[in-house]
Design a protein around this motif. Structure first.
Motif, PDB file in Angstrom:
ATOM      1  N   VAL A  79       0.859  -1.184   0.000  1.00  0.00           N
ATOM      2  CA  VAL A  79       0.000   0.000   0.000  1.00  0.00           C
ATOM      3  C   VAL A  79       0.899   1.239   0.000  1.00  0.00           C
TER       4      VAL A  79
ATOM      5  N   ILE B  47      -6.847   3.626   1.417  1.00  0.00           N
ATOM      6  CA  ILE B  47      -6.940   2.609   2.463  1.00  0.00           C
ATOM      7  C   ILE B  47      -7.963   2.978   3.534  1.00  0.00           C
TER       8      ILE B  47
ATOM      9  N   HIS C 131       3.259  -1.374   4.357  1.00  0.00           N
ATOM     10  CA  HIS C 131       2.466  -0.153   4.494  1.00  0.00           C
ATOM     11  C   HIS C 131       3.363   1.081   4.337  1.00  0.00           C
TER      12      HIS C 131
END
Length: 320
Positions: free
Chosen positions: A6, A46, A66
């Motif tokens: 992400v 997200i 992340h």
């Protein structure tokens, strides 16, 4: 292995995607492109739980990386709501989606900003956590949430506390490009390339050998190598933990300017300004723990290597 990255369109995230692909892994990238650059990826935020659930339903991931955080300290002071919404609340949404999907391994991009003003240097992981701005607080809050999620739900994580990421892909395929740019090295190289007239040095009266601030610069490729080791550690059953990532040696602002002059062969004009509030004289990492436990060793530790790779990118993909 199959990994979800992400924030994979940003500076560090894109280098991580390349590192994972080069290592033979299967990678899916999600990004909302608020700060990254367009590349093949699933476009979502997200904070969007249904969209995350759809991604997790379609793919089985062994772990999540992340990188989807806002990173500008000054902006976090001016717009704390933006930082707590994205860096904290949206991360909580991501963690809950991971739990619903049964994905329980996370490598989290944290920051040396969790330490605040250093009480001593080099800074080890046991240094008191006293962040002095919303950006640093958002990172420290996430680390505390991760500790709670481990105890309650068995979600394992490694938080990597970056010092100063710098440089570019040694192959010249990726580099650093923010808008607006706030990082020292790309600003210096913009001056070398003639895209800005001068580079401002904030304070020459610090208690350092040349009077300018000292920071710990780590090559982005070495940073990504540490992430690979971290995910391997988790997948082998390692306990949740945090590591500092830095070279363990500091370079002053003037040393970075001098290195850029050597590498580029250009005259880089500087101008002096007063110290900025909150800039400590030295920020240097003690990275002995990650070296000992994960066997991490920086490959591009010299300042000239870091500058050379960044300059190669600057020349290969000049700005208009």
């Amino acid at each position: 292995m199959k990994f979800l990255v992400v924030g994979g369109a940003g500076y560090i995230g894109s280098h991580m995607v390349k590192k994972l692909l080069d290592a033979g892994h299967d990678v899916e990238v999600v990004d909302n492109f608020s700060g990254g650059h367009r590349l093949p990826a699933i476009e979502l935020d997200i904070a969007d739980a249904p969209a995350l659930d759809a991604v997790f339903a379609e793919h089985h991931f062994d772990a999540v990386f992340h990188f989807a955080s806002f990173i500008q300290v000054g902006e976090s002071v001016a717009e704390p709501a933006k930082y707590y919404q994205n860096n904290l609340a949206a991360t909580l949404t991501l963690l809950q989606a991971m739990l619903r999907a049964g994905v329980k391994n996370l490598v989290f991009s944290s920051s040396a900003a969790v330490y605040g003003d250093p009480q001593y240097t080099p800074i080890d992981e046991e240094h008191p956590k006293a962040p002095i701005n919303p950006y640093g607080r958002s990172k420290w809050m996430v680390e505390q949430i991760l500790e709670d999620f481990d105890h309650a739900y068995g979600l394992k994580s490694v938080s990597l506390r970056y010092f100063n990421a710098a440089g570019a892909d040694p192959d010249g395929e990726l580099g650093e490009r923010h808008e607006p740019e706030t990082h020292l090295l790309p600003l210096i190289l913009q001056a070398a390339a003639g895209r800005r007239s001068t580079i401002t040095v904030y304070g020459r009266d610090y208690d350092t050998p040349d009077g300018t601030c000292i920071r710990d610069y780590i090559h982005v490729s070495d940073l990504c190598s540490a992430h690979l080791l971290a995910v391997d550690y988790l997948l082998e059953g390692g306990a949740s933990t945090a590591f500092n990532l830095g070279n363990g040696q500091g370079f002053s602002v003037q040393q970075v300017i001098d290195a850029a002059r050597r590498v580029t062969g250009r005259d880089i004009v500087t101008s002096d300004a007063p110290r900025r509030a909150g800039d400590p004289p030295r920020l240097v990492a003690d990275s002995s723990r990650v070296r000992a436990l994960l066997g991490w060793q920086p490959k591009f530790a010299s300042l000239d290597q870091i500058v050379t790779h960044a300059w190669n990118w600057e020349q290969k993909y000049p700005w208009s």
